[in-house]
Design a protein around this motif. Sequence first.
Motif, short mmCIF file in Angstrom:
data_model
loop_
_atom_site.label_atom_id
_atom_site.label_comp_id
_atom_site.label_asym_id
_atom_site.label_seq_id
_atom_site.Cartn_x
_atom_site.Cartn_y
_atom_site.Cartn_z
N TYR A 84 -2.08 7.44 0.35
CA TYR A 84 -2.08 7.23 -0.88
C TYR A 84 -3.30 7.46 -1.47
CZ TYR A 84 3.39 7.56 -0.16
OH TYR A 84 4.05 8.12 0.13
N LEU A 130 5.22 -2.53 -8.18
CA LEU A 130 6.27 -1.42 -8.60
C LEU A 130 7.04 -0.57 -8.17
CD1 LEU A 130 2.49 -0.70 -6.61
CD2 LEU A 130 2.53 -0.03 -9.37
N GLN A 150 1.18 9.32 5.69
CA GLN A 150 0.96 9.52 4.25
C GLN A 150 -0.66 8.66 3.81
OE1 GLN A 150 4.69 10.02 1.98
NE2 GLN A 150 5.98 9.43 3.93
N GLN A 207 -4.58 5.04 -4.69
CA GLN A 207 -4.64 3.98 -5.70
C GLN A 207 -5.95 4.07 -6.46
OE1 GLN A 207 -3.59 -0.20 -5.50
NE2 GLN A 207 -1.98 0.07 -6.60
N PHE A 251 -4.99 4.06 0.70
CA PHE A 251 -4.24 3.63 1.95
C PHE A 251 -3.04 4.65 3.14
CE2 PHE A 251 -4.12 -0.43 0.22
CZ PHE A 251 -4.65 -0.01 -0.87
N SER A 270 -7.79 1.44 -9.67
CA SER A 270 -7.51 0.43 -10.50
C SER A 270 -6.48 -0.54 -10.43
CB SER A 270 -7.71 1.14 -12.39
OG SER A 270 -8.77 1.82 -12.36
N GLY A 271 -6.04 -0.55 -9.24
CA GLY A 271 -5.26 -1.46 -8.72
C GLY A 271 -4.11 -0.97 -9.39
N ARG A 272 -3.62 -0.09 -9.58
CA ARG A 272 -2.04 0.51 -10.44
C ARG A 272 -1.52 1.50 -9.57
NH1 ARG A 272 -1.83 -2.84 -15.00
NH2 ARG A 272 0.31 -2.23 -15.72
N GLY A 273 -0.69 2.12 -10.34
CA GLY A 273 0.33 3.25 -9.32
C GLY A 273 -0.51 4.45 -8.38
N LEU A 274 0.19 4.28 -7.37
CA LEU A 274 -0.33 5.37 -5.87
C LEU A 274 -0.27 6.79 -6.08
CD1 LEU A 274 0.26 2.25 -5.02
CD2 LEU A 274 0.21 2.91 -2.80
N GLY A 315 -5.92 -7.17 -3.78
CA GLY A 315 -6.33 -6.54 -2.02
C GLY A 315 -6.20 -6.27 -0.86
N GLN A 316 -4.66 -6.59 -1.37
CA GLN A 316 -3.84 -6.04 -0.50
C GLN A 316 -3.05 -4.20 -0.86
OE1 GLN A 316 -2.46 -8.43 2.92
NE2 GLN A 316 -4.56 -9.51 1.31
N GLY A 317 -2.63 -4.64 0.70
CA GLY A 317 -1.52 -3.20 -0.15
C GLY A 317 -0.12 -3.19 -0.13
N PRO A 318 0.95 -2.66 -0.81
CA PRO A 318 2.31 -2.52 -1.51
C PRO A 318 2.84 -2.93 0.27
CG PRO A 318 1.37 -0.44 -2.06
CD PRO A 318 0.66 -1.31 -1.02
N PHE A 376 2.54 0.04 4.02
CA PHE A 376 0.78 0.04 3.92
C PHE A 376 -0.48 -0.56 4.32
CE2 PHE A 376 1.65 3.40 0.32
CZ PHE A 376 3.28 2.96 0.21
N GLY A 377 -1.20 -0.27 4.55
CA GLY A 377 -1.95 -0.75 5.41
C GLY A 377 -2.53 -2.19 3.96
N ARG A 378 -3.50 -2.33 4.49
CA ARG A 378 -4.92 -2.98 2.69
C ARG A 378 -5.45 -2.09 2.25
NH1 ARG A 378 -5.66 -8.47 5.95
NH2 ARG A 378 -4.06 -9.07 6.34
N PHE A 431 5.12 7.23 -7.75
CA PHE A 431 4.69 5.75 -7.77
C PHE A 431 4.90 6.14 -9.26
CE2 PHE A 431 4.97 2.92 -4.79
CZ PHE A 431 4.34 3.74 -2.94
N GLY A 432 5.48 4.79 -10.29
CA GLY A 432 5.17 4.21 -11.30
C GLY A 432 4.09 3.26 -11.73
N PRO A 433 2.94 3.54 -13.02
CA PRO A 433 1.98 2.47 -13.16
C PRO A 433 2.05 1.71 -12.70
CG PRO A 433 3.23 2.73 -14.96
CD PRO A 433 3.86 3.70 -13.80
N TYR A 489 8.39 -1.75 -4.94
CA TYR A 489 7.64 -3.38 -3.60
C TYR A 489 6.49 -3.85 -4.73
CZ TYR A 489 7.43 1.76 -0.90
OH TYR A 489 7.81 2.57 -0.01
N GLN A 536 2.44 -5.65 8.56
CA GLN A 536 1.92 -4.10 8.23
C GLN A 536 1.68 -3.54 9.16
OE1 GLN A 536 -1.21 -5.76 6.04
NE2 GLN A 536 0.00 -4.64 4.17
N LEU A 581 8.67 2.20 3.36
CA LEU A 581 6.95 3.10 3.63
C LEU A 581 5.88 1.70 3.97
CD1 LEU A 581 5.38 5.49 1.57
CD2 LEU A 581 6.39 6.25 4.08
#
Lengths: 112, 114
Positions: free
Chosen positions: B35, A91, B33, B37, B88, B39-43, A40-43, B104-106, A103-105, A35, B2, B102
């Motif tokens: 999820y 991701l 589902q 997250q 999310f 700090s903007g990294r892994g979910l 500000g967006q989703g994956p 995802f929304g915002r 998910f990974g980091p 992904y 989305q 999947l």
Amino acid sequence: GAGVSQTPSNKVTEKGKYVELRCDPISGHTALYWYRQSLGQGPEFLIYFQGTGAADDSGLPNDRFFAVRPEGSVSTLKIQRTERGDSAVYLCASSSTGDEQFFGPGTRLTVL
Amino acid sequence: SQQGEEDPQALSIQEGENATMNCSYKTSINNLQWYRQNSGRGLVHLILIRSNEREKHSGRLRVTLDTSKKSSSLLITASRAADTASYFCATPPRSGSTLGRLYFGRGTQLTVWP
């Protein structure tokens, strides 16, 4: 390993360069996903592997993006002739059941 | 486009209060589902609710699903500062699909103040 790992964690490159992003899924997970997430967006889905084959690559934005998973485990996402618009967090996720994705980091790619 | 959209986009509350986030989706699904997250990294996967379920609990989380309205809600009770994150909702693209992407929304950005 205990979870999905991605390398590098950060990558800064110049416009026009080639980059490779690596994903190590959870051992035994047959499904692997890439992904991309902008601020500000989703994956946003890119590509999904089931085993070694790409089961769905409809999310790849153009032919500069390519991904492989030659042995059904590690996957590499390859981006040619990078553009500033490619800057995002990439991701990787894996799954065994098809329900929960792990998910990974992420790899933060910055194209200057 | 989305599939899911969360509401509100941002939510700010005090510790101890409950936080409710909503998700609307467009097409029939077999599961939804949530999820989290940081700090903007892994979910991190929180909870999955199937289309034949109406409510599900996991610790301080409560998820509801209304397939007639194509909506879901996530309730976090007795929130803590450590719950601060983006949340999310995610759905597979169509009813009956598994092992696929999947959508995802915002996301909802939740901030819990000590």
